[in-house]
Scaffold this active site. Structure first.
Site, PDB file in Angstrom:
ATOM      1  N   ASN A  97       0.566  -0.246   0.097  1.00 14.07           N
ATOM      2  CA  ASN A  97       1.101   0.665  -0.918  1.00 14.07           C
ATOM      3  C   ASN A  97       2.075   1.674  -0.323  1.00 14.07           C
ATOM      4  O   ASN A  97       2.980   2.145  -1.004  1.00 14.07           O
ATOM      5  CB  ASN A  97      -0.044   1.375  -1.649  1.00 14.07           C
ATOM      6  CG  ASN A  97      -0.669   0.466  -2.698  1.00 14.07           C
ATOM      7  OD1 ASN A  97      -0.115  -0.593  -3.021  1.00 14.07           O
ATOM      8  ND2 ASN A  97      -1.822   0.846  -3.222  1.00 14.07           N
ATOM      9  N   GLU A 157      -7.480  -5.005   2.393  1.00 14.56           N
ATOM     10  CA  GLU A 157      -7.157  -4.093   3.496  1.00 14.56           C
ATOM     11  C   GLU A 157      -8.463  -3.451   3.958  1.00 14.56           C
ATOM     12  O   GLU A 157      -9.169  -2.828   3.153  1.00 14.56           O
ATOM     13  CB  GLU A 157      -6.194  -2.998   3.029  1.00 14.56           C
ATOM     14  CG  GLU A 157      -4.744  -3.437   3.011  1.00 14.56           C
ATOM     15  CD  GLU A 157      -3.802  -2.311   2.579  1.00 14.56           C
ATOM     16  OE1 GLU A 157      -2.834  -2.041   3.297  1.00 14.56           O
ATOM     17  OE2 GLU A 157      -4.036  -1.704   1.508  1.00 14.56           O
ATOM     18  N   SER A 206      -7.034   3.364  -3.073  1.00 13.00           N
ATOM     19  CA  SER A 206      -5.793   2.724  -2.635  1.00 13.00           C
ATOM     20  C   SER A 206      -4.875   3.687  -1.898  1.00 13.00           C
ATOM     21  O   SER A 206      -3.856   3.273  -1.389  1.00 13.00           O
ATOM     22  CB  SER A 206      -5.084   2.071  -3.810  1.00 13.00           C
ATOM     23  OG  SER A 206      -5.098   2.900  -4.920  1.00 13.00           O
ATOM     24  N   HIS A 241     -10.000  -1.996   0.603  1.00  9.72           N
ATOM     25  CA  HIS A 241      -9.029  -1.908  -0.485  1.00  9.72           C
ATOM     26  C   HIS A 241      -8.743  -3.299  -1.039  1.00  9.72           C
ATOM     27  O   HIS A 241      -8.034  -4.095  -0.426  1.00  9.72           O
ATOM     28  CB  HIS A 241      -7.741  -1.238   0.026  1.00  9.72           C
ATOM     29  CG  HIS A 241      -6.699  -1.084  -1.032  1.00  9.72           C
ATOM     30  ND1 HIS A 241      -5.363  -1.102  -0.769  1.00  9.72           N
ATOM     31  CD2 HIS A 241      -6.818  -0.921  -2.378  1.00  9.72           C
ATOM     32  CE1 HIS A 241      -4.690  -0.960  -1.904  1.00  9.72           C
ATOM     33  NE2 HIS A 241      -5.557  -0.853  -2.883  1.00  9.72           N
TER      34      HIS A 241
END
Ligand code: 3H9
Length: 698
Positions: free
Chosen positions: A477, A439, A406, A427
């Site tokens: 993130n 992702e 991540s 991800h």
């Protein structure tokens, strides 16, 4: 007559065939065509009935959404529907595929409705921030009663043909070519001497408790206004004559058309479709995807394996030890039994998936034949490199090697192999068989067909796939880290975590950031803070009060205590009194005098932090388009759909005003609030983020 409607005559019946691919949306040309074709049928000597059918995969998918926001053009749909209903001829709608929104409204204006067993009907306007605007709020309750009509209109969910027949929306369900079925039904009706049967002439539905229904729908919509507005529209159908009810529906529809929510939701509709449509992948064939390998059978690995099994792929999952392999098998079976209970798969299918399609092994050699492998092990670069070196030695040539990291550097992971062109980041979000976002992280050397394979996997798994470049945290993130920090700063300065959570839930987020932190586990943030500490800029403000809770072994929901205290078996918690004490101690240590924040202030700072970081992410090319950020936040981070995403929110506020606020906040903390160059450029040029989306689509 426009070429959108084909007119044919079959004895005393005229067929009006709508031809507007891909889904027969009711564009101006279709509306005009239907109008003209009705005139023609009525003037055509000997014609006694009209059958309306759609060509291609649907009857009609609704109004043409691309026309929304532009000045309306005649003939308006409600007037066309009234015109169809008022025809002296017998009008039959023969439906297949979907009949949605204005499509169902056209059918409700017909005197009789017949549909294929596989057909679906629905009124999804609330998902676009609207209500039905061509009579459905007035006609549908006359057929189904107010309660059932409201269920359909406020949920926006389509229903199957048989359910629609049971509710009185359809007269008959019959299999066959829609035109042939419609013609046979019309001929039968004529032979039986059936007469016109306008829905508007049926008696109005009985009243229900409108205020209670309105309040319940408003609360359920978490700030979304269109479903609650629909309650008022259906209410008038029971209180006013049809014509006046129709006018009221029109007024409410036009009011909603002017709202930010309508703009946000239509942006979401088109962006959801554009996000996986990358110009760079046009004509690039993905590699095959029959068997998937998964490394690691924890929550994430098991979720990925579950998703792949449900999509019909064979899965080989690798664990380190036999006990861990057994636990992984149980975890996956547990996930699949959820699908079994919800009726998504049969017992037979469950048995095949758990016994035949899934292999769990402790031997990397079992991966020798997989087409793609996703690594989902511990977030540690050395561990990942070791795994990739092993994959490099056992996987067949052409196998796609994916990491589910991540935030770690996918270029560095790729460099641990002899085939960096085959390496990509995929991800997933936990639980991976449920969360919609994927992702697709493209590293420097990733081959184009490997990127195409990442997107093909996302599509097969029913995900919304977003292309991201490599940086710490990728799109989602990285932005999360920034807006979380803005929330932390507000706590240091005097807002309570509970006020912040509530203000953001009221804004429309599924959960506030501190409740999310408790759910994800406070140890994650604690570890990240430790990881980033060595490179931290001296001007960076990092609250440490929560670390004290972690040091005592409290990590949020999983330990029963975090920002909130959770009673056993309860998901919602009550504020933890220790938190206020810890915050006060840190404020005293730093010499901060707490000040009050309004809810509006909280939302504005949080959103400005999100938009500013998002603009940096787009400016640096980590996300190619603002809509990629919007879809990431919508599908992975609980962002309210009716705002369309943070970039759309910023466009709606006006970029100069967002920038002005960021500059104002920077007077107190210049390091954190450095304006994104892209935001400054767009504001100076009077352009919007959506202009960049449009540029990218050219
Ligand atoms: C309404 O009707 C208001 C009225 O009550 C009152 C008016 C006064 N218009 O999704 P797909 C495009 S509001 C324009 O990939 P699928 C879509 O963008 C409307 N375009 O296929 C895509 O274009 P592209 C109520 C539309 O098979 C292509 O068609 N109706 C429309 O997965 C294929 O779509 C709705 O909200 C449209 N109405 O799903 C229904 N619909 O290829 C919205 C689709 O360039 N539509 N397009 O990317 C859907 O739910 C799905 O598209 C549908 C097909 C189920 C129809």
């Amino acid at each position: 007559m426009t070429d959108k409607i084909a007119y044919t005559r079959h004895d005393d019946i005229a067929v009006l065939r709508i031809q507007n691919p891909p889904v027969n949306a009711l564009s101006q040309a279709v509306r005009q065509g239907l109008w003209d074709a009705m005139e023609r049928a009525e003037a055509d000597a000997g014609v006694k009935a009209v059958v309306i059918v759609g060509e291609g995969r649907a009857f009609i998918a609704g109004a043409d959404i691309t026309e929304f926001g532009k000045p309306p053009t005649e003939p308006y749909l409600p007037i066309l529907c009234n015109r169809i209903e008022a025809s002296p001829l017998l009008v039959v709608a023969s439906m297949h595929g979907v009949s949605l929104g204005g499509g169902l409204e056209v059918a409700l204006s017909a005197h009789y409705r017949i549909a294929q067993p596989s057909a679906k009907v629905g009124l999804p306007e609330v998902n676009l921030g609207l209500i039905p605007g061509a009579g459905a709020t007035q006609r549908l309750p006359r057929l189904t009663g107010a309660e059932k009509a409201l269920e359909m209109i406020t949920s926006g969910a389509p229903i199957k043909a048989e359910a629609a027949r049971d509710l009185g929306i359809l007269d008959r369900v019959a299999e066959g070519d829609p035109e042939a079925v419609g013609l046979a039904y019309a001929a039968e009706l004529l032979a039986d001497g059936a007469t016109r049967r306008p829905v508007s002439e049926l008696p109005p539905a009985d009243a229900i408790d409108w205020d209670a229904t309105y309040d319940a729908v408003l609360a359920k919509g978490r700030g979304q206004i269109s479903p609650a507005t629909a309650v008022r529209a259906v209410q008038v159908a029971t209180e006013l004559p049809f014509e006046q009810g129709l006018q009221k529906e029109r007024d409410l529809f036009m009011e909603l058309m002017q709202t930010d929510q309508r703009q946000g939701m239509i942006h979401a509709f088109f962006s959801e479709r554009a996000v996986s449509n990358l110009p760079e992948l046009k004509g690039v064939e993905p590699r095959s995807l029959n068997t998937i390998g998964v490394i690691g059978g924890g929550t994430m690995g098991a979720g990925i394996a579950t998703a792949a099994l449900l999509a019909g792929m064979d899965v080989v999952l690798i664990e380190m030890k036999p006990e861990a392999a057994r636990a992984a098998h149980e975890r996956i079976s547990g996930n699949l039994s959820g699908a079994l209970k919800r009726g998504k798969i049969s017992q037979d299918k469950f048995d095949t998936l758990t016994e035949k399609a899934l292999t769990v092994s402790t031997d990397y050699d079992s991966l020798s034949d997989v087409d793609l492998v996703v690594e989902a092990v511990f977030e540690n670069m050395d561990v990942k490199k070791e795994v990739f070196a092993k994959l490099d030695s056992v996987c067949k040539p052409g196998c796609v090697l994916a990491t589910n990291t991540s935030y770690l550097d996918v270029n560095e992971i790729a460099a641990a192999t002899s085939r960096p062109a085959d390496v990509i980041g995929l991800h997933f979000f936990s639980p991976a068989h449920i969360m919609k976002l994927l992702e697709v992280v493209v590293a420097e050397k990733t081959a184009k067909d490997v990127v195409a394979t990442g997107f093909a996997l996302g599509k097969a798994l029913g995900k919304i796939s977003v292309r991201a470049g490599v940086c710490d945290g990728f799109i989602g993130n990285r932005i999360l880290a920034t807006y979380r920090t803005a929330a932390d700063h507000m706590v240091l300065d005097g807002a309570s975590p509970y006020q912040i959570d509530k203000a953001l839930v009221d804004f429309g987020f599924a959960m506030g950031p501190f409740a999310v932190a408790d759910l994800a586990g406070l140890d994650i943030g604690w570890m990240t803070r430790k990881r980033k500490a060595p490179d931290r800029h001296p001007d960076e403000r990092v609250p440490t009060y929560i670390d004290k809770l972690c040091e005592e072994g409290h990590f949020g929901q999983k330990t029963g205590e975090g920002y909130y205290i959770y009673a056993a078996g309860k998901r919602a918690g009550v504020p933890n009194p220790k938190i206020a004490e810890l915050i006060a101690a840190e404020q005293a240590e730093l010499g901060i005098t707490p000040r009050p924040f309004t809810d509006e202030d909280i939302v504005r700072r949080y959103m400005c932090a999100m938009v500013n970081e998002a603009a940096k992410v787009v400016g640096e090319g980590i996300a190619r388009r603002p809509l990629d950020v919007d879809m990431t936040l919508l599908f992975g981070y609980g962002f309210p759909r009716y705002w369309g995403g943070p970039m759309k929110w910023a466009d709606i506020q006006g970029l100069p005003s967002v920038l002005a606020d960021i500059q104002r906040y920077a007077q107190d903390d210049a390091w954190f609030w450095q304006p994104a160059p892209l935001l400054e450029d767009l504001a100076a040029q009077g352009r919007t983020f959506d202009d960049l989306n449009k540029d990218a689509a050219k």
